[in-house]
Scaffold this motif. Structure first.
Motif, PDB file in Angstrom:
ATOM      1  N   UNK A   1      19.736  76.945  31.309  1.00 50.29           N
ATOM      2  CA  UNK A   1      19.904  77.368  30.243  1.00 50.29           C
ATOM      3  C   UNK A   1      18.481  75.914  29.619  1.00 50.29           C
ATOM      4  N   UNK A   2      16.987  75.512  29.371  1.00 46.33           N
ATOM      5  CA  UNK A   2      16.894  75.294  28.848  1.00 46.33           C
ATOM      6  C   UNK A   2      16.334  74.420  27.078  1.00 46.33           C
ATOM      7  N   UNK A   3      17.178  73.588  26.697  1.00 43.40           N
ATOM      8  CA  UNK A   3      16.920  73.704  25.604  1.00 43.40           C
ATOM      9  C   UNK A   3      15.696  72.955  25.115  1.00 43.40           C
ATOM     10  N   UNK A   4      14.970  73.509  24.561  1.00 43.04           N
ATOM     11  CA  UNK A   4      13.838  72.395  23.861  1.00 43.04           C
ATOM     12  C   UNK A   4      14.188  72.151  22.264  1.00 43.04           C
ATOM     13  N   UNK A   5      14.065  70.934  21.965  1.00 40.54           N
ATOM     14  CA  UNK A   5      13.970  70.231  20.351  1.00 40.54           C
ATOM     15  C   UNK A   5      12.905  70.733  19.554  1.00 40.54           C
ATOM     16  N   UNK A   6      12.874  70.353  18.524  1.00 41.02           N
ATOM     17  CA  UNK A   6      11.505  69.634  17.728  1.00 41.02           C
ATOM     18  C   UNK A   6      10.786  68.634  18.211  1.00 41.02           C
ATOM     19  N   UNK A   7      11.783  67.705  18.685  1.00 38.37           N
ATOM     20  CA  UNK A   7      11.171  66.740  19.091  1.00 38.37           C
ATOM     21  C   UNK A   7      10.425  66.565  20.622  1.00 38.37           C
ATOM     22  N   UNK A   8      10.517  67.665  21.329  1.00 44.30           N
ATOM     23  CA  UNK A   8      10.033  67.231  22.618  1.00 44.30           C
ATOM     24  C   UNK A   8      11.234  67.120  23.551  1.00 44.30           C
ATOM     25  N   UNK A   9      12.141  66.838  22.921  1.00 50.57           N
ATOM     26  CA  UNK A   9      13.155  66.708  23.672  1.00 50.57           C
ATOM     27  C   UNK A   9      14.436  67.998  24.816  1.00 50.57           C
ATOM     28  N   UNK A  10      14.371  67.933  25.891  1.00 50.19           N
ATOM     29  CA  UNK A  10      14.102  68.970  27.027  1.00 50.19           C
ATOM     30  C   UNK A  10      16.177  68.739  27.369  1.00 50.19           C
ATOM     31  N   UNK A  11      16.678  69.491  27.385  1.00 51.90           N
ATOM     32  CA  UNK A  11      18.481  69.653  27.773  1.00 51.90           C
ATOM     33  C   UNK A  11      19.237  70.353  28.517  1.00 51.90           C
ATOM     34  N   UNK A  12      19.013  70.699  29.985  1.00 54.14           N
ATOM     35  CA  UNK A  12      19.613  71.465  30.390  1.00 54.14           C
ATOM     36  C   UNK A  12      21.053  72.107  31.357  1.00 54.14           C
ATOM     37  N   UNK A  13      21.725  72.789  31.000  1.00 56.98           N
ATOM     38  CA  UNK A  13      22.832  73.691  31.505  1.00 56.98           C
ATOM     39  C   UNK A  13      23.026  73.905  32.260  1.00 56.98           C
ATOM     40  N   UNK A  14      23.590  73.878  33.784  1.00 60.36           N
ATOM     41  CA  UNK A  14      24.269  75.084  34.110  1.00 60.36           C
ATOM     42  C   UNK A  14      24.965  75.865  33.501  1.00 60.36           C
ATOM     43  N   UNK A  15      25.080  77.585  33.109  1.00 50.97           N
ATOM     44  CA  UNK A  15      25.825  78.169  32.853  1.00 50.97           C
ATOM     45  C   UNK A  15      26.235  78.802  34.015  1.00 50.97           C
TER      46      UNK A  15
ATOM     47  N   UNK B   1      14.957  78.200  25.214  1.00 47.41           N
ATOM     48  CA  UNK B   1      15.236  78.507  24.274  1.00 47.41           C
ATOM     49  C   UNK B   1      15.296  77.387  22.781  1.00 47.41           C
ATOM     50  N   UNK B   2      15.402  77.916  22.161  1.00 49.35           N
ATOM     51  CA  UNK B   2      15.730  76.236  20.898  1.00 49.35           C
ATOM     52  C   UNK B   2      17.165  76.249  20.998  1.00 49.35           C
ATOM     53  N   UNK B   3      17.322  75.106  20.496  1.00 51.63           N
ATOM     54  CA  UNK B   3      18.560  74.674  19.514  1.00 51.63           C
ATOM     55  C   UNK B   3      19.190  76.153  19.001  1.00 51.63           C
ATOM     56  N   UNK B   4      18.734  76.018  18.360  1.00 48.67           N
ATOM     57  CA  UNK B   4      19.348  77.273  17.014  1.00 48.67           C
ATOM     58  C   UNK B   4      19.933  78.164  17.816  1.00 48.67           C
ATOM     59  N   UNK B   5      21.773  78.864  17.682  1.00 51.40           N
ATOM     60  CA  UNK B   5      21.816  80.057  17.684  1.00 51.40           C
ATOM     61  C   UNK B   5      22.922  80.367  16.880  1.00 51.40           C
ATOM     62  N   UNK B   6      23.098  81.870  16.438  1.00 48.99           N
ATOM     63  CA  UNK B   6      24.081  82.605  15.554  1.00 48.99           C
ATOM     64  C   UNK B   6      24.256  83.420  15.837  1.00 48.99           C
ATOM     65  N   UNK B   7      25.891  83.578  15.862  1.00 51.20           N
ATOM     66  CA  UNK B   7      26.171  85.409  16.465  1.00 51.20           C
ATOM     67  C   UNK B   7      27.081  85.511  15.336  1.00 51.20           C
ATOM     68  N   UNK B   8      27.028  86.463  14.443  1.00 56.38           N
ATOM     69  CA  UNK B   8      27.690  87.411  13.311  1.00 56.38           C
ATOM     70  C   UNK B   8      27.587  88.670  13.656  1.00 56.38           C
ATOM     71  N   UNK B   9      29.468  88.521  13.908  1.00 60.11           N
ATOM     72  CA  UNK B   9      30.215  89.650  14.666  1.00 60.11           C
ATOM     73  C   UNK B   9      30.948  90.528  14.379  1.00 60.11           C
ATOM     74  N   UNK B  10      30.747  91.815  14.153  1.00 59.72           N
ATOM     75  CA  UNK B  10      32.113  92.771  13.441  1.00 59.72           C
ATOM     76  C   UNK B  10      32.915  92.440  14.388  1.00 59.72           C
TER      77      UNK B  10
END
Ligand code: NAD
Length: 493
Positions: free
Chosen positions: A85-99, A260-269
């Protein structure tokens, strides 16, 4: 060398890797439709959870249902189902993690028996879905199941002991077998962007089951939980440039990373009679009622995307951030969200709406995510009726403003002609492409022709107020073009 689950220790230390092995976790969830979004969202939450040493019997086996999913199988299996997963911040930084939370992948067209096996395994207690809006075979206006060719084939298959091919076919087949075997049913968790996704899935699955066997349908309705969810993380399609960047900068050769972007949200019943992972430990909001949150997201984020997608493309933009950074479009979008969409929302517990809207504008403006307007313009017949038209209907009922939304519907009519303002043709990708394009052509002389399809527009065509605004908008698009129309409409009402 190609990324593999067992070799992650050798990766560049800047790349995050799973701290658990496949042997430490076990499948508890079967996911249908392993695309970009599942891999950037649910799989990441689970990866966080397994890293904490929690809920390790809730790993995921993915199922690919469509012929083109062989590509995902060919990407994942040689990697031991690990991916980046490559996360791209608004400042151009990219972080990568293997899931590492995805542990197996079954390509259903070639391995229907393996799919049945994992779906009927008592250890599988959740079946989750991201099969796109089109995967639900539901009429957007009535909410009724539409028995198309694919579902009809599955009914035949199930009646004759054959293998189903659709999501509903697989689910109902497995539920029937579990019932007959005395195994508890799994919970069905839709993570698609559809309002009331749980209730809609319940209705469609039970309607499908009823066509087979009314007793089975009654049992499904009574025994199976269909929790609703609101999911959010902007996940554009992966490009070759992303793959190359990952390989060149971090040395990870991944056939199909996710961006993807850094933001994530999950609201679950919180309705899981047969158990669930401890998602609250990793930031998932478990609530009794998801409805206000999903309304907020669908009508601000998703409808907001639609509000600029067609107008933006007609104006010559390519990327979402270009539109969001353009002051005129940003004003139009902010106006749509504040004056047209927000008044139709129910109170959202714990959410500061003006702040949520501001964050959205900033997320859209993130230049590094490189989300395309083209992606937002795919399958409009699924999107505008789901995201935007409910705003229009509520505004009609309350007498509130709807000019910007009418301009967006008119922009769809103009866009569906398949020719840009520069005269260059482009591809319109839509399950109802032929009908939509034919109506768009007729709308050149008869503007209301575009609204004729009741499955898309319901009775909006009969609303004097809406059609007046729509006609005026379409005329403006033709006379002065998209950008000048956005300018004229930006501060309307
Ligand atoms: P994608 O194109 O990467 O993957 C789509 C997946 O759905 C594929 O696995 C495909 O095989 C499957 N699919 C499509 N039609 C199907 C059908 N008729 N039956 C069975 N499977 C089918 O797309 P994605 O980005 O993963 O998005 C998938 C869904 O996730 C969206 O439609 C939306 O509902 C939800 N979502 C996406 C985002 C995002 O930013 N991409 C954000 C929130 C929610």
């Amino acid at each position: 060398t190609r990324l593999h689950r067992t070799g992650v220790d050798q990766l560049d230390p800047r790349v995050g890797v799973p701290t658990y092995s496949t042997a430490d976790v076990r499948t508890g969830i079967v996911h249908l439709g392993v695309g970009g979004f599942h891999r950037s969202h649910m799989a990441v939450y689970l990866d966080d959870l397994f890293t904490l040493g929690l809920s390790r019997d809730w790993a995921v086996t993915g199922l690919g249902l469509l012929p083109q999913d062989s590509t995902m199988r060919d990407a994942l299996l040689p990697q031991g189902c690990a991916y980046t997963v490559m996360t791209k911040s608004a400042d151009g930084a990219v972080s990568a993690r293997v899931v590492g939370s995805l542990v197996d992948y079954v390509f259903v067209p070639e391995q229907p028996e393996a799919a049945r096996e994992v779906l009927t395994d008592p250890r599988t207690r959740i079946v989750s879905l991201t099969i796109t809006e089109g995967g639900y075979h539901v009429d957007q206006n009535s909410g009724d199941l539409v028995v198309d060719e694919a579902l009809a084939r599955d009914l035949d298959a199930l009646r004759t002991g054959g293998h189903p091919a659709t999501a509903f076919g697989l689910i109902v087949d497995a539920l029937a077998r579990r019932r007959d075997a005395g195994t508890a049913p799994f919970t069905v968790m839709s993570c698609d962007n559809i309002q009331g996704n749980g209730a809609l899935t319940r209705r469609a699955v039970t309607a499908f089951a009823r066509l087979l066997d009314p007793d089975l349908a009654a049992w499904v309705d009574a025994a199976v939980a269909f929790p609703s969810s609101m999911v959010d993380r902007i996940t554009p399609a992966t490009t070759d440039a992303d793959r190359t960047r990952l390989a060149d900068e971090l040395g990870v050769e991944d056939a199909w990373p996710v961006v993807c972007e850094p933001f994530r949200q999950w609201v679950l019943e919180d309705h899981f009679p047969t158990g669930r992972p401890l998602l609250e430990e990793v930031g998932v909001q478990l609530v009794p009622d998801v409805h206000p949150y999903e309304l907020m997201k669908l009508r601000l984020l998703n409808a907001g995307h639609q509000a600029v997608a067609y107008l933006g493309r007609l104006s010559g933009f390519t990327y979402v951030h270009e539109v969001a950074q353009d002051p005129l479009f940003a004003r139009f979008l902010a106006g749509f969200m504040e004056h047209e969409a927000s008044p139709t929302l129910a109170p959202v517990p714990g959410v500061d709406l003006p702040r949520y809207r501001e964050d959205l504008l900033a997320r859209f403006a993130n230049a590094h995510v490189r989300d395309t307007l083209e992606r937002l313009c795919l399958d409009t017949s699924d999107r505008i009726p789901t995201f935007l038209l409910p705003v229009v209907r509520d505004q009609l009922a309350s007498g509130g403003p709807l000019h910007r939304a009418a301009l967006v519907v008119a922009a769809w009519a103009r866009y569906a002609e398949g020719v840009g303002e520069d005269g260059a043709p482009f591809e319109v990708v839509d399950q109802r492409r032929e009908q939509v394009m034919a109506r768009a052509r007729r709308a050149r002389t008869d503007p209301l022709a575009f609204l004729e399809d009741a499955r898309l527009f319901g009775d909006l065509r009969d609303s004097e107020r809406f059609t007046t605004a729509y006609r005026e908008a379409l005329a403006s698009l033709r006379e002065v073009g998209a950008r000048a129309s956005v300018e004229a409409w930006a501060d309307a009402g």
